[in-house]
Design a protein around this motif. Structure first.
Motif, PDB file in Angstrom:
ATOM      1  N   GLY A 107       0.813  -1.213   0.000  1.00 46.15           N
ATOM      2  CA  GLY A 107       0.000   0.000   0.000  1.00 46.15           C
ATOM      3  C   GLY A 107       0.847   1.264   0.000  1.00 46.15           C
ATOM      4  N   LEU A 108       1.914   1.269   0.783  1.00 49.51           N
ATOM      5  CA  LEU A 108       2.796   2.437   0.825  1.00 49.51           C
ATOM      6  C   LEU A 108       3.433   2.691  -0.533  1.00 49.51           C
ATOM      7  CD1 LEU A 108       4.536   1.790   4.267  1.00 49.51           C
ATOM      8  CD2 LEU A 108       2.967   3.680   3.724  1.00 49.51           C
ATOM      9  N   MET A 109       3.802   1.631  -1.234  1.00 48.11           N
ATOM     10  CA  MET A 109       4.433   1.807  -2.552  1.00 48.11           C
ATOM     11  C   MET A 109       3.410   2.148  -3.621  1.00 48.11           C
ATOM     12  SD  MET A 109       7.591  -0.917  -2.567  1.00 48.11           S
ATOM     13  CE  MET A 109       6.799  -2.286  -1.728  1.00 48.11           C
ATOM     14  N   TRP A 110       2.241   1.527  -3.566  1.00 48.88           N
ATOM     15  CA  TRP A 110       1.207   1.855  -4.554  1.00 48.88           C
ATOM     16  C   TRP A 110       0.724   3.292  -4.393  1.00 48.88           C
ATOM     17  CZ3 TRP A 110      -1.942  -3.318  -4.005  1.00 48.88           C
ATOM     18  CH2 TRP A 110      -1.334  -4.310  -4.795  1.00 48.88           C
ATOM     19  N   GLY A 111       0.755   3.800  -3.173  1.00 51.68           N
ATOM     20  CA  GLY A 111       0.345   5.186  -2.968  1.00 51.68           C
ATOM     21  C   GLY A 111       1.220   6.184  -3.701  1.00 51.68           C
ATOM     22  N   LEU A 112       2.449   5.768  -4.072  1.00 49.34           N
ATOM     23  CA  LEU A 112       3.359   6.668  -4.784  1.00 49.34           C
ATOM     24  C   LEU A 112       2.803   7.100  -6.138  1.00 49.34           C
ATOM     25  CD1 LEU A 112       6.784   4.911  -4.070  1.00 49.34           C
ATOM     26  CD2 LEU A 112       5.959   7.065  -3.089  1.00 49.34           C
ATOM     27  N   VAL A 113       1.972   6.243  -6.759  1.00 45.66           N
ATOM     28  CA  VAL A 113       1.459   6.607  -8.089  1.00 45.66           C
ATOM     29  C   VAL A 113       0.541   7.825  -7.996  1.00 45.66           C
ATOM     30  CG1 VAL A 113       1.612   4.192  -8.804  1.00 45.66           C
ATOM     31  CG2 VAL A 113      -0.588   5.110  -8.086  1.00 45.66           C
ATOM     32  N   PHE A 114      -0.036   8.069  -6.818  1.00 43.33           N
ATOM     33  CA  PHE A 114      -0.885   9.239  -6.630  1.00 43.33           C
ATOM     34  C   PHE A 114      -0.041  10.483  -6.348  1.00 43.33           C
ATOM     35  CE2 PHE A 114      -3.426   5.571  -5.720  1.00 43.33           C
ATOM     36  CZ  PHE A 114      -4.710   5.873  -6.144  1.00 43.33           C
ATOM     37  N   ALA A 115       1.189  10.274  -5.827  1.00 52.82           N
ATOM     38  CA  ALA A 115       2.057  11.406  -5.511  1.00 52.82           C
ATOM     39  C   ALA A 115       2.736  11.968  -6.750  1.00 52.82           C
ATOM     40  CB  ALA A 115       3.107  10.982  -4.484  1.00 52.82           C
ATOM     41  N   GLY A 116       2.982  11.105  -7.743  1.00 46.79           N
ATOM     42  CA  GLY A 116       3.687  11.546  -8.945  1.00 46.79           C
ATOM     43  C   GLY A 116       3.083  12.771  -9.605  1.00 46.79           C
ATOM     44  N   PRO A 117       1.786  12.764  -9.922  1.00 46.14           N
ATOM     45  CA  PRO A 117       1.190  13.936 -10.572  1.00 46.14           C
ATOM     46  C   PRO A 117       1.258  15.204  -9.713  1.00 46.14           C
ATOM     47  CG  PRO A 117      -0.214  12.015 -10.827  1.00 46.14           C
ATOM     48  CD  PRO A 117       0.845  11.640  -9.843  1.00 46.14           C
ATOM     49  N   GLN A 118       1.326  15.057  -8.385  1.00 42.25           N
ATOM     50  CA  GLN A 118       1.422  16.228  -7.523  1.00 42.25           C
ATOM     51  C   GLN A 118       2.859  16.753  -7.444  1.00 42.25           C
ATOM     52  OE1 GLN A 118      -1.388  15.666  -3.887  1.00 42.25           O
ATOM     53  NE2 GLN A 118      -1.065  13.610  -4.702  1.00 42.25           N
ATOM     54  N   ILE A 138       7.275   3.017 -19.677  1.00 32.01           N
ATOM     55  CA  ILE A 138       8.569   2.747 -20.315  1.00 32.01           C
ATOM     56  C   ILE A 138       9.533   2.236 -19.253  1.00 32.01           C
ATOM     57  CG2 ILE A 138      10.595   3.839 -21.360  1.00 32.01           C
ATOM     58  CD1 ILE A 138       8.691   5.628 -22.927  1.00 32.01           C
ATOM     59  N   ALA A 139       9.539   2.901 -18.090  1.00 33.69           N
ATOM     60  CA  ALA A 139      10.416   2.473 -16.990  1.00 33.69           C
ATOM     61  C   ALA A 139      10.068   1.053 -16.551  1.00 33.69           C
ATOM     62  CB  ALA A 139      10.295   3.445 -15.820  1.00 33.69           C
ATOM     63  N   PHE A 140       8.773   0.764 -16.395  1.00 31.72           N
ATOM     64  CA  PHE A 140       8.368  -0.566 -15.960  1.00 31.72           C
ATOM     65  C   PHE A 140       8.748  -1.617 -17.000  1.00 31.72           C
ATOM     66  CE2 PHE A 140       4.679  -3.698 -15.506  1.00 31.72           C
ATOM     67  CZ  PHE A 140       5.363  -4.463 -14.575  1.00 31.72           C
ATOM     68  N   GLY A 141       8.574  -1.285 -18.281  1.00 37.56           N
ATOM     69  CA  GLY A 141       8.938  -2.223 -19.340  1.00 37.56           C
ATOM     70  C   GLY A 141      10.428  -2.527 -19.341  1.00 37.56           C
ATOM     71  N   LEU A 142      11.241  -1.501 -19.110  1.00 37.34           N
ATOM     72  CA  LEU A 142      12.692  -1.715 -19.047  1.00 37.34           C
ATOM     73  C   LEU A 142      13.061  -2.587 -17.849  1.00 37.34           C
ATOM     74  CD1 LEU A 142      13.932   1.875 -19.963  1.00 37.34           C
ATOM     75  CD2 LEU A 142      13.959  -0.164 -21.429  1.00 37.34           C
ATOM     76  N   MET A 150      12.449  -6.316 -18.542  1.00 35.87           N
ATOM     77  CA  MET A 150      13.307  -7.025 -19.496  1.00 35.87           C
ATOM     78  C   MET A 150      14.250  -8.024 -18.815  1.00 35.87           C
ATOM     79  SD  MET A 150      14.041  -4.024 -22.298  1.00 35.87           S
ATOM     80  CE  MET A 150      14.915  -5.093 -23.431  1.00 35.87           C
ATOM     81  N   PRO A 151      15.009  -7.617 -17.791  1.00 33.67           N
ATOM     82  CA  PRO A 151      15.842  -8.641 -17.127  1.00 33.67           C
ATOM     83  C   PRO A 151      15.018  -9.716 -16.419  1.00 33.67           C
ATOM     84  CG  PRO A 151      15.937  -6.544 -15.941  1.00 33.67           C
ATOM     85  CD  PRO A 151      15.265  -6.285 -17.243  1.00 33.67           C
ATOM     86  N   LEU A 152      13.832  -9.354 -15.935  1.00 39.05           N
ATOM     87  CA  LEU A 152      12.964 -10.354 -15.314  1.00 39.05           C
ATOM     88  C   LEU A 152      12.514 -11.386 -16.350  1.00 39.05           C
ATOM     89  CD1 LEU A 152      10.725  -7.990 -13.129  1.00 39.05           C
ATOM     90  CD2 LEU A 152      12.740  -9.284 -12.415  1.00 39.05           C
ATOM     91  N   ALA A 153      12.252 -10.909 -17.574  1.00 37.25           N
ATOM     92  CA  ALA A 153      11.849 -11.822 -18.642  1.00 37.25           C
ATOM     93  C   ALA A 153      12.996 -12.771 -19.003  1.00 37.25           C
ATOM     94  CB  ALA A 153      11.409 -11.023 -19.867  1.00 37.25           C
ATOM     95  N   ALA A 168      11.483   5.295 -10.113  1.00 37.44           N
ATOM     96  CA  ALA A 168      11.083   4.905  -8.765  1.00 37.44           C
ATOM     97  C   ALA A 168       9.675   4.318  -8.761  1.00 37.44           C
ATOM     98  CB  ALA A 168      11.160   6.112  -7.830  1.00 37.44           C
ATOM     99  N   ILE A 169       8.743   4.976  -9.460  1.00 40.80           N
ATOM    100  CA  ILE A 169       7.373   4.466  -9.513  1.00 40.80           C
ATOM    101  C   ILE A 169       7.328   3.144 -10.270  1.00 40.80           C
ATOM    102  CG2 ILE A 169       5.068   4.909 -10.432  1.00 40.80           C
ATOM    103  CD1 ILE A 169       5.470   7.855  -9.791  1.00 40.80           C
ATOM    104  N   GLY A 170       8.077   3.057 -11.377  1.00 42.30           N
ATOM    105  CA  GLY A 170       8.103   1.812 -12.137  1.00 42.30           C
ATOM    106  C   GLY A 170       8.635   0.655 -11.318  1.00 42.30           C
ATOM    107  N   LEU A 171       9.708   0.909 -10.537  1.00 45.86           N
ATOM    108  CA  LEU A 171      10.308  -0.154  -9.736  1.00 45.86           C
ATOM    109  C   LEU A 171       9.478  -0.459  -8.494  1.00 45.86           C
ATOM    110  CD1 LEU A 171      12.645  -2.073  -9.038  1.00 45.86           C
ATOM    111  CD2 LEU A 171      13.801  -0.124  -7.950  1.00 45.86           C
ATOM    112  N   LEU A 172       9.147   0.577  -7.723  1.00 42.75           N
ATOM    113  CA  LEU A 172       8.499   0.368  -6.431  1.00 42.75           C
ATOM    114  C   LEU A 172       7.019   0.036  -6.570  1.00 42.75           C
ATOM    115  CD1 LEU A 172      10.213   3.230  -4.389  1.00 42.75           C
ATOM    116  CD2 LEU A 172      10.760   0.794  -4.377  1.00 42.75           C
ATOM    117  N   ALA A 173       6.289   0.845  -7.349  1.00 42.08           N
ATOM    118  CA  ALA A 173       4.843   0.644  -7.441  1.00 42.08           C
ATOM    119  C   ALA A 173       4.485  -0.511  -8.375  1.00 42.08           C
ATOM    120  CB  ALA A 173       4.167   1.936  -7.903  1.00 42.08           C
ATOM    121  N   SER A 174       5.098  -0.520  -9.572  1.00 46.65           N
ATOM    122  CA  SER A 174       4.683  -1.513 -10.564  1.00 46.65           C
ATOM    123  C   SER A 174       5.250  -2.896 -10.286  1.00 46.65           C
ATOM    124  CB  SER A 174       5.115  -1.063 -11.967  1.00 46.65           C
ATOM    125  OG  SER A 174       4.475   0.138 -12.322  1.00 46.65           O
ATOM    126  N   TRP A 175       6.464  -2.980  -9.711  1.00 51.17           N
ATOM    127  CA  TRP A 175       7.075  -4.294  -9.506  1.00 51.17           C
ATOM    128  C   TRP A 175       7.105  -4.695  -8.031  1.00 51.17           C
ATOM    129  CZ3 TRP A 175      11.757  -6.079  -7.254  1.00 51.17           C
ATOM    130  CH2 TRP A 175      12.017  -7.433  -7.485  1.00 51.17           C
TER     131      TRP A 175
END
Length: 323
Positions: free
Chosen positions: A12-23, A39-43, A46-49, A241-248
């Protein structure tokens, strides 16, 4: 139980970051934030794939097309709506609207799959829906009062922000139900590899969207400094940060919680995301929420937790109880 709850809190703490980004990036178009994040999440995917390459080879062309659809709606379009909503209406109202997702998803899923999974009886849901509506109304009232006190306020933008948040809810109601359909139909496949596949499938879509937005900005004579805007360091760092923390990492923590806790409890702990997002919003505003806002948040949380305790009933029985 405690370890599982701590994993859910971390998610929850990491998913909340996606709301902070636009602010944190109010001067960046929502499209830049949505395309940049994925784009960040896709990159990152790639190593996970590569690590999961044996599982990835099992996916068919139809699977990749489905992954692209899920990535487009559940990732890019969802975050485009959410970022636009927060930039226009501020943090609290869109966060409260998104906080209804567990209930909206449960209702939609049970209406659609009532014959298989049972149906949520409406009479039992009415108290929780009333609490949720009252909670959103309380926060909306506070935000409207603040707008009335601001001579430069734009009520039209605020209303549009609320509508965009509803659009985000629609995207993320469709996504988990469609995603669950695929997972149920492919019980022999790895959920981890499927999540990675969605990240990979989203990457070219996000890159294409970014390129088209760049071309449109150049053609329209926009003064916005492409490709990374006026604060490139903050933009790139925040997207990574959002791609790594929130998305993964957030999803990883949620999966760990889901393995340790009863499903009914896990569903209720998703409110950690809403509470985290609201906390970040008020920290960024530099002030504490007032009593009416706190009351609204408490009503929303109580309504969601109440609704998630209502169990589906067989269709015939649910009809008797007023479904």
């Amino acid at each position: 139980m405690w370890i599982g709850t701590l994993f859910a809190l971390a998610a929850g703490l990491m998913w909340g970051l996606v709301f902070a980004g636009p602010q944190l990036l109010p001067d960046y178009p929502a499209a830049m934030q949505s395309f940049g994040r994925y784009i960040a999440f896709g990159l990152i995917a790639m190593p996970l794939a590569w690590i999961d390459r044996a599982r990835m080879r099992e996916l068919t062309r139809a699977d990749w097309i489905e992954a692209a659809k899920l990535g487009l709606v559940g990732n890019i379009v969802y975050y485009l709506f959410l970022a636009s909503a927060i930039q226009r209406a501020g943090g609290p109202l869109p966060t409260m609207i998104i906080g209804t997702l567990p209930v909206v998803i449960a209702i939609t899923s049970n209406l659609r799959d009532a014959a298989r999974d049972g149906r949520l009886p409406w009479l039992k849901l009415l108290p929780s829906l009333g609490l949720i509506a009252t909670g959103i109304g309380c926060v909306n009232q506070v935000e409207l009062q603040a707008l009335r006190a601001d001579p430069a306020a734009d009520f039209g933008a605020y209303a549009l922000g609320g509508a965009l948040a509803v659009g985000a809810v629609a995207c993320w109601t469709w996504y988990p139900i469609r995603n669950a359909d695929w997972l149920r139909a492919h019980a022999d496949r790895s959920p981890r590899a499927w999540a990675t596949a969605q990240g990979l499938a989203t990457l070219p879509l996000a890159a294409l969207g970014f390129a088209l937005f760049w071309a449109w900005s150049a053609a329209s004579g926009s003064a916005f400094a492409m490709p990374f805007g006026p604060r490139p360091g903050l933009y790139i760092g925040l997207m990574l940060a959002i791609g790594l923390l929130a998305s993964w990492a957030g999803t990883l923590c949620w999966n760990e919680a889901s393995q340790r806790l009863p499903t009914t409890l896990v569903g209720q702990l998703i409110v950690f995301e809403t509470l985290s997002a609201l906390a970040y919003a008020f920290v960024l505003r530099g002030r504490a929420p007032d009593a009416l806002t706190l009351t609204g948040v408490a009503l929303l949380v109580a309504g969601v937790m109440w609704a998630l305790r209502v169990r589906p009933e067989p269709v015939a029985e649910a009809t008797v109880h007023g479904a």
